[in-house]
Design an enzyme around this catalytic site. Structure first.
Site, PDB file in Angstrom:
ATOM      1  N   GLU A  18       0.890  -1.328  -0.100  1.00  0.00           N
ATOM      2  CA  GLU A  18      -0.048   0.003   0.045  1.00  0.00           C
ATOM      3  C   GLU A  18       0.865   1.188  -0.073  1.00  0.00           C
ATOM      4  O   GLU A  18       2.010   1.239   0.570  1.00  0.00           O
ATOM      5  CB  GLU A  18      -0.870   0.132   1.216  1.00  0.00           C
ATOM      6  CG  GLU A  18      -1.767   1.272   1.182  1.00  0.00           C
ATOM      7  CD  GLU A  18      -2.561   1.380   2.509  1.00  0.00           C
ATOM      8  OE1 GLU A  18      -3.351   0.843   2.751  1.00  0.00           O
ATOM      9  OE2 GLU A  18      -2.265   2.473   3.298  1.00  0.00           O
ATOM     10  N   HIS A  78      -7.961   3.153  -3.594  1.00  0.00           N
ATOM     11  CA  HIS A  78      -9.043   3.092  -2.263  1.00  0.00           C
ATOM     12  C   HIS A  78      -9.865   4.387  -2.790  1.00  0.00           C
ATOM     13  O   HIS A  78      -9.622   5.355  -3.589  1.00  0.00           O
ATOM     14  CB  HIS A  78      -8.532   3.648  -1.260  1.00  0.00           C
ATOM     15  CG  HIS A  78      -7.282   2.713  -0.445  1.00  0.00           C
ATOM     16  ND1 HIS A  78      -6.920   2.719   0.601  1.00  0.00           N
ATOM     17  CD2 HIS A  78      -6.716   1.559  -1.256  1.00  0.00           C
ATOM     18  CE1 HIS A  78      -6.153   1.697   0.784  1.00  0.00           C
ATOM     19  NE2 HIS A  78      -6.249   0.896  -0.219  1.00  0.00           N
ATOM     20  N   ALA A 128     -19.958   2.629   3.843  1.00  0.00           N
ATOM     21  CA  ALA A 128     -19.131   2.150   2.421  1.00  0.00           C
ATOM     22  C   ALA A 128     -20.052   1.072   1.885  1.00  0.00           C
ATOM     23  O   ALA A 128     -20.094   1.025   0.677  1.00  0.00           O
ATOM     24  CB  ALA A 128     -17.896   1.308   3.143  1.00  0.00           C
ATOM     25  N   GLN A 181      -7.421  -3.743   9.151  1.00  0.00           N
ATOM     26  CA  GLN A 181      -6.749  -2.633   9.912  1.00  0.00           C
ATOM     27  C   GLN A 181      -5.778  -3.569  10.337  1.00  0.00           C
ATOM     28  O   GLN A 181      -5.507  -4.638  10.613  1.00  0.00           O
ATOM     29  CB  GLN A 181      -7.901  -2.119  11.014  1.00  0.00           C
ATOM     30  CG  GLN A 181      -7.292  -1.194  12.035  1.00  0.00           C
ATOM     31  CD  GLN A 181      -6.784   0.004  11.168  1.00  0.00           C
ATOM     32  OE1 GLN A 181      -5.799   0.151  10.554  1.00  0.00           O
ATOM     33  NE2 GLN A 181      -7.745   1.075  11.197  1.00  0.00           N
TER      34      GLN A 181
END
Ligand code: FAD
Length: 312
Positions: A18, A78, A128, A181
């Site tokens: 990422e 994202h 979301a 996470q």
């Protein structure tokens, strides 16, 4: 992406990187160089974060477009829906589509630091899952859609069973992979995976792995995400906390050990590295796990197509 993740189930574990969007042009150039170098290690994909509210949205979509269509990296964009007009979402999706990007991580987004307040735009999305539905309605199966998972709770919802229900709603709405996470306690993650599967969620779960670079950053991030630090981590890192090099080496051992446990659990076949736009710490972990490509293999890239390409 989902197909690639599934097909890796029987073979060597895979990994991804990422990156976040730098604020300066020089930063962007440095990032392109780093992405290019890191890509030689054959990550299965890379992803580019999105600034909540759409700040730097042009830069984000530029990065996605360049990495996917110019550098040829399988890219995941994202996309958040907080404080953001639907038009901005439409533009971002259209640019991703045009560049050949086929992977979106659909997020609600955090409230802006300035106001700390979460706001639903008029005609916009609340959660979301609404963004997942929207992307599916507009683009059918073109995009693989990922959503965020929280093994140790979310600042607005600590209860794991409730969060797993919300996660299920996101998957039922059309998401086909989960990225979590960060966490440091493998046992908590494994138990969470068990509960996720028990709830009937069967898409790939990708653990978010945060390397340990300095003692201060390690403590700050754990506090920020409200995650548990296992005693072993605390004892070993506390002993070397003033020596950055030693922290990185000890941290590499601890994170690699955690990854081995995850891979052994059977819930995980892929590791997602939160690089924080840095190279060394992620590489040290992958090297320790024996996942880095041998130098000779790099040249195979010229003749053998990437094994994870969706079109294969
Ligand atoms: P949601 O799943 O919509 O959940 C948001 C909150 O609403 C949660 O507290 C949930 O419990 C609650 N909720 C969900 N559904 C319902 C419902 N039906 N009824 C009532 N309450 C509900 N942020 C960025 O700004 N940019 C990024 O690039 C980014 N990347 C991330 C990548 C990963 C892997 C992760 C884990 C997080 C990332 N974030 C990013 C942070 C994320 O935007 C925040 O954690 C945000 O607060 C929640 O986003 P979400 O997509 O999980 O929201």
């Amino acid at each position: 992406l989902q197909k690639n993740l599934e097909s890796s189930e029987t073979s060597k574990p895979t990994f991804s990187f990422e990156f976040f969007v730098p604020k300066t042009t020089q930063g962007v150039q440095n990032l392109y160089d780093r992405m290019d170098r890191m890509y030689q290690t054959r990550p299965q994909f890379i992803d580019i974060t999105w600034n909540a509210g759409g700040k730097l949205s042009q830069l984000s979509t530029d990065l996605v477009s360049t990495s996917q269509s110019v550098l040829g990296l399988e890219t995941c964009m994202h996309l958040t829906c907080t404080n953001m007009p639907v038009q901005l979402i439409d533009d971002a999706l259209a640019r991703a589509y045009e560049s050949g990007c086929q992977n979106i991580l659909a997020l609600r987004g955090d409230p802006p630091v300035t106001t700390g307040e979460w706001k639903q735009c008029e005609g916009g999305f609340a959660y979301a899952k609404d963004l997942v539905c929207y992307i599916r309605q507009k683009y059918g199966d073109h995009f693989d859609i990922g959503v965020a998972g929280y093994p140790e709770g979310h600042p607005e919802e600590e209860a794991t069973p409730q969060l797993i229900q919300y996660l299920k709603e996101k998957v039922d709405a059309g998401a086909n992979f989960i990225i979590t996470q960060m966490f440091y306690d493998a046992d908590i993650f494994i138990e969470w995976c068990r509960q996720v599967r028990q709830a009937g969620i069967d898409v790939p779960i990708i653990p978010g792995i945060m390397p340990i670079t300095t003692y201060a950053a390690f403590m700050r991030r754990a506090d920020w995400c409200k995650i548990k630090i296992p005693d072993e981590f605390m004892t070993k890192l506390d002993a070397v906390k003033d020596d950055d090099q030693a922290v990185r080496e000890v941290g590499t051992g601890l994170i690699a050990g955690m990854c081995q446990k995850l891979l052994k659990s059977g819930y995980v076949t892929h590791l997602h590295m939160y690089t924080m736009n840095l190279e060394k710490a992620s590489m040290m972990i992958l090297d320790k796990l024996g996942l880095l490509t041998e130098e000779d293999d790099i040249f195979r890239d010229e003749v053998v197509p990437m094994p994870w390409r969706k079109s294969l």
